[in-house]
Design a protein around this motif. Structure first.
Motif, mmCIF file in Angstrom:
data_model
loop_
_atom_site.group_PDB
_atom_site.id
_atom_site.type_symbol
_atom_site.label_atom_id
_atom_site.label_comp_id
_atom_site.label_asym_id
_atom_site.label_seq_id
_atom_site.Cartn_x
_atom_site.Cartn_y
_atom_site.Cartn_z
ATOM 1 N N ARG A 37 6.334 73.143 33.643
ATOM 2 C CA ARG A 37 5.540 74.070 33.040
ATOM 3 C C ARG A 37 5.431 75.168 33.454
ATOM 4 N NH1 ARG A 37 2.633 68.901 33.562
ATOM 5 N NH2 ARG A 37 1.889 68.675 31.545
ATOM 6 N N ASP A 38 4.396 76.270 32.535
ATOM 7 C CA ASP A 38 4.296 77.230 33.037
ATOM 8 C C ASP A 38 2.715 77.614 33.649
ATOM 9 O OD1 ASP A 38 3.222 76.720 30.825
ATOM 10 O OD2 ASP A 38 3.516 79.249 30.001
ATOM 11 N N ARG A 39 2.931 76.684 33.874
ATOM 12 C CA ARG A 39 1.475 76.605 35.110
ATOM 13 C C ARG A 39 0.971 75.412 35.534
ATOM 14 N NH1 ARG A 39 -1.427 71.974 32.949
ATOM 15 N NH2 ARG A 39 -0.760 70.881 31.421
ATOM 16 N N VAL A 40 0.428 75.408 35.988
ATOM 17 C CA VAL A 40 -0.347 73.986 37.044
ATOM 18 C C VAL A 40 -1.222 72.662 36.836
ATOM 19 C CG1 VAL A 40 -0.108 75.542 39.348
ATOM 20 C CG2 VAL A 40 -1.849 75.882 38.741
ATOM 21 N N GLY A 41 -1.558 72.215 37.239
ATOM 22 C CA GLY A 41 -2.471 71.554 37.270
ATOM 23 C C GLY A 41 -2.166 69.920 36.067
ATOM 24 N N GLY A 42 -1.102 69.851 35.522
ATOM 25 C CA GLY A 42 -0.055 68.763 35.840
ATOM 26 C C GLY A 42 -1.501 67.638 33.620
ATOM 27 N N ARG A 43 -2.170 66.892 34.275
ATOM 28 C CA ARG A 43 -3.276 66.622 33.159
ATOM 29 C C ARG A 43 -4.188 66.901 33.134
ATOM 30 N NH1 ARG A 43 -0.558 60.344 34.824
ATOM 31 N NH2 ARG A 43 0.286 61.426 35.864
ATOM 32 N N LEU A 44 -4.104 68.128 34.031
ATOM 33 C CA LEU A 44 -6.113 68.992 33.896
ATOM 34 C C LEU A 44 -5.238 70.213 33.546
ATOM 35 C CD1 LEU A 44 -6.950 68.422 37.429
ATOM 36 C CD2 LEU A 44 -7.261 67.169 35.778
ATOM 37 N N SER A 66 -9.058 70.357 28.215
ATOM 38 C CA SER A 66 -8.595 69.402 27.639
ATOM 39 C C SER A 66 -8.105 68.600 28.402
ATOM 40 C CB SER A 66 -7.360 70.594 26.757
ATOM 41 O OG SER A 66 -7.975 71.269 26.038
ATOM 42 N N GLY A 67 -7.705 68.014 29.071
ATOM 43 C CA GLY A 67 -7.321 67.270 29.865
ATOM 44 C C GLY A 67 -8.904 66.412 31.032
ATOM 45 N N GLY A 68 -7.824 65.846 32.160
ATOM 46 C CA GLY A 68 -9.267 65.618 33.187
ATOM 47 C C GLY A 68 -10.295 65.933 33.449
ATOM 48 N N GLN A 69 -11.540 65.494 33.288
ATOM 49 C CA GLN A 69 -12.245 67.099 33.485
ATOM 50 C C GLN A 69 -13.715 66.335 34.502
ATOM 51 O OE1 GLN A 69 -14.281 67.008 29.268
ATOM 52 N NE2 GLN A 69 -16.319 66.433 30.644
ATOM 53 N N TRP A 70 -13.392 65.267 34.785
ATOM 54 C CA TRP A 70 -15.119 64.317 35.653
ATOM 55 C C TRP A 70 -14.746 63.774 37.110
ATOM 56 C CZ3 TRP A 70 -14.516 62.240 29.984
ATOM 57 C CH2 TRP A 70 -15.303 62.956 29.338
ATOM 58 N N GLY A 416 3.462 63.036 28.235
ATOM 59 C CA GLY A 416 4.040 62.075 28.111
ATOM 60 C C GLY A 416 2.584 60.948 27.369
ATOM 61 N N GLY A 417 1.925 61.640 27.573
ATOM 62 C CA GLY A 417 0.208 60.762 27.020
ATOM 63 C C GLY A 417 -1.027 61.391 28.566
ATOM 64 N N ALA A 418 -1.191 59.926 28.556
ATOM 65 C CA ALA A 418 -2.734 60.650 29.457
ATOM 66 C C ALA A 418 -3.096 58.811 28.533
ATOM 67 C CB ALA A 418 -3.035 61.490 29.149
ATOM 68 N N TYR A 419 -4.138 58.803 30.153
ATOM 69 C CA TYR A 419 -4.716 59.419 31.629
ATOM 70 C C TYR A 419 -3.260 59.027 32.259
ATOM 71 C CZ TYR A 419 -8.946 59.061 28.938
ATOM 72 O OH TYR A 419 -9.713 58.742 28.404
ATOM 73 N N TRP A 453 -9.042 55.471 44.185
ATOM 74 C CA TRP A 453 -8.945 55.860 41.955
ATOM 75 C C TRP A 453 -8.019 55.962 42.032
ATOM 76 C CZ3 TRP A 453 -13.724 55.633 39.934
ATOM 77 C CH2 TRP A 453 -14.952 55.721 40.687
ATOM 78 N N PHE A 454 -7.070 54.607 41.410
ATOM 79 C CA PHE A 454 -5.760 54.724 40.442
ATOM 80 C C PHE A 454 -6.646 56.025 39.476
ATOM 81 C CE2 PHE A 454 -3.731 53.432 37.054
ATOM 82 C CZ PHE A 454 -2.492 53.066 36.996
ATOM 83 N N ALA A 455 -5.845 56.847 38.741
ATOM 84 C CA ALA A 455 -6.009 57.408 37.287
ATOM 85 C C ALA A 455 -6.979 58.401 37.223
ATOM 86 C CB ALA A 455 -6.097 56.227 36.360
ATOM 87 N N TYR A 456 -7.312 58.742 38.585
ATOM 88 C CA TYR A 456 -8.799 60.037 38.956
ATOM 89 C C TYR A 456 -7.330 60.733 39.428
ATOM 90 C CZ TYR A 456 -12.656 56.450 36.536
ATOM 91 O OH TYR A 456 -12.797 55.963 35.646
ATOM 92 N N MET A 457 -8.697 61.980 39.058
ATOM 93 C CA MET A 457 -8.428 63.083 40.212
ATOM 94 C C MET A 457 -8.099 63.080 41.528
ATOM 95 S SD MET A 457 -9.553 66.905 38.624
ATOM 96 C CE MET A 457 -11.247 66.097 37.501
#
Length: 484
Positions: A37-44, A66-70, A416-419, A453-457
């Motif tokens: 991508r042209d940014r960092v963060g992936g699913r964030l 728009s992605g992970g937040q908590w 391809g989807g989330a989370y 903490w699978f699937a979390y930040m």
């Protein structure tokens, strides 16, 4: 064609890749992070917007995740990393006003001034405790049973349970159908799956659900997983790490091929550039790893696994209003419903601003699949109408949103989807630790490889550290966040 030699190549600049890079930098290793991508963060993804001004004043600026937040109190790795990056937190769920529950055609309310449980999910559980004691009691009984089952294995190895074959042969939905008899318990368990996986319980094995609970340290801790948000948005953390890594992060560089041999690894980009290193850490989700050509080919078990870990179906929506109309009428913004396409709604406004008002919500998984290829405008219309249907019985006509933001993660080429990737029946027992096992000089990271903490930040951060430890070795010290 450019060539460069480093100690470690990292594929992907999400939290996993950047955490690994940060650790390598601290160890004075040479590395490069290759990001498609042209940014960092992936699913964030924290997006910045502005509303036109109605006067001569400057326009109103706001951000949304728009992605992970908590994050939660017990997610020690992401909390330590945020502290180090000087990103502060604030309460992740509203703690004032009334919560709305719509259940079996009836409307219920809880005043948070009377009871302030931590975390969004804890609040809906409290509503059931007050209004549906039989449903609540059954849910509590089922929770205790799930916790007990999730303690039947250790160290993130669900296949090691004596009951693994049995639990991995059925879906989580089959277990719910066999054990939950009240509509309230079924609703709470299904809502848990939406918030945890962006999926229905029929999408994953019972063993995978137990693994998820195990990784969090129990359902009580999971209920508090939405306790805090990050000031400025979750993407602030990876942005600040990337600023420290400087030119070691390369954007717009999709990897097309990885050559893995006894002498080292060679990574070839889609533009023809070549990087060489002693090892490579791949952090993209398993479902997308087939987009990379590996030479020699990955073991058959690894290739088969990658075909069996689909991503969740997440559509995250934000409705922006000139002011938070719900607060003006005494409501918190939290809504739970068993009859609408938005089973969970929360106040996602920025705490430093009195306006605009922002409601965040998720489409339930079955609706997401029906809307997968529909125009975004149809989703905007659907959720706007749903918010009106929910609030109008309480406060009458509500204002129209001035903006509606929709993030359909299945549209993201590099996600391809989330989370996260999920394990349907048969995958954990059939492939066991394949998701984490290195292939010669290729190492895997990403939240899908986490044992906590699978699937979390937090799981993503831990996985990045673990990949570096796998290569260079590690001694856990008392203040290491991974020891918690």
């Amino acid at each position: 064609m450019n060539k460069q030699k480093v100690d470690i190549i990292i594929v992907g600049a999400g939290l996993a890749g950047l955490s690994a890079a940060k650790k390598l930098q601290e160890q004075a290793r040479t590395f490069v992070v290759l990001e498609a991508r042209d940014r960092v963060g992936g699913r964030l993804l924290t997006e910045q917007f502005s509303l036109p001004s109605k006067s001569l004043d400057a326009p109103t600026h706001y951000w949304i995740d728009s992605g992970g937040q908590w994050i939660s109190p017990t997610q020690t790795s992401i909390r330590a990393l945020a502290d180090e990056m000087d990103v502060t937190t604030f309460t992740g769920a509203p703690d004032n006003g009334k919560v709305i529950l719509i259940f079996k055609g009836e409307y219920y309310q809880l005043n948070l001034g009377e009871d302030k449980p931590t975390g969004c999910f804890s609040k809906v559980v409290t509503l059931f405790k007050q209004n549906f004691s039989y449903d609540y009691n059954e849910f509590q009984t089922l929770e205790l049973e799930l916790d007990k089952m999730a303690n039947d294995f250790s160290d993130g190895q669900p296949w090691g349970s004596p009951n693994a074959k049995k639990w991995d042969s059925i879906t989580a939905q089959a277990w719910i159908d066999a054990n939950a008899h009240t509509e309230g318990a079924k609703f709470l368990l299904n809502l848990s799956c939406l918030l945890a996986f962006a999926a229905t319980p029929s999408d994953l094995s019972l063993l995978h659900l137990l693994f998820y609970i195990h990784c969090a340290g129990g359902l009580t801790k999971l209920h508090n997983a939405l306790a805090y948000r990050l000031n400025g948005g979750a993407q602030e953390v990876p942005k600040r790490i990337a600023a420290q890594l400087q030119d070691n992060v390369k954007y717009g560089n999709p990897v097309s091929k990885i050559i893995n041999n006894a002498e080292g690894v060679k990574v070839i980009l889609s533009n023809g550039d070549v990087y060489e290193a002693d090892h490579v850490i791949v952090t993209v989700p398993p479902a997308l790893q087939a987009n990379i050509t590996f030479s020699p080919p990955l073991p058959a078990s690894r290739r088969q696994l990658q075909q069996r870990m689909p991503m969740g179906s997440s559509v995250k929506c934000h409705l922006v209003y000139e002011t938070p109309f719900w607060r003006e009428k005494g409501y918190s913004g939290l809504v739970y419903s068993d009859e609408h396409v938005l089973p969970f709604i929360t106040d996602n406004s920025n705490p430093q601003q009195s306006s605009p008002g922002i409601l965040g919500c998720f489409l339930e998984a079955e609706t997401v699949r029906k809307m997968m290829d529909k125009p975004i405008e149809e989703i905007q219309t659907l959720i706007t109408k749903t918010i009106e249907d929910i609030y109008q019985p309480f406060i009458g006509t509500i204002p129209k949103p001035v903006a509606v933001h929709v993030m359909r993660w299945s549209d993201e080429q590099w996600s391809g989807g989330a989370y996260a990737g999920m394990m349907p029946p048969g995958v954990w027992t059939g492939y066991q630790n394949t998701v984490r096992e290195s292939v010669n000089r290729i190492h895997w990271a990403g939240t899908e490889t986490a044992t906590k903490w699978f699937a979390y930040m937090d799981g993503a951060v831990r996985s990045g550290y673990n990949a570096v430890d796998e290569i260079y070795g590690h001694e856990i010290c008392s203040d290491d966040p991974l020891s918690n």
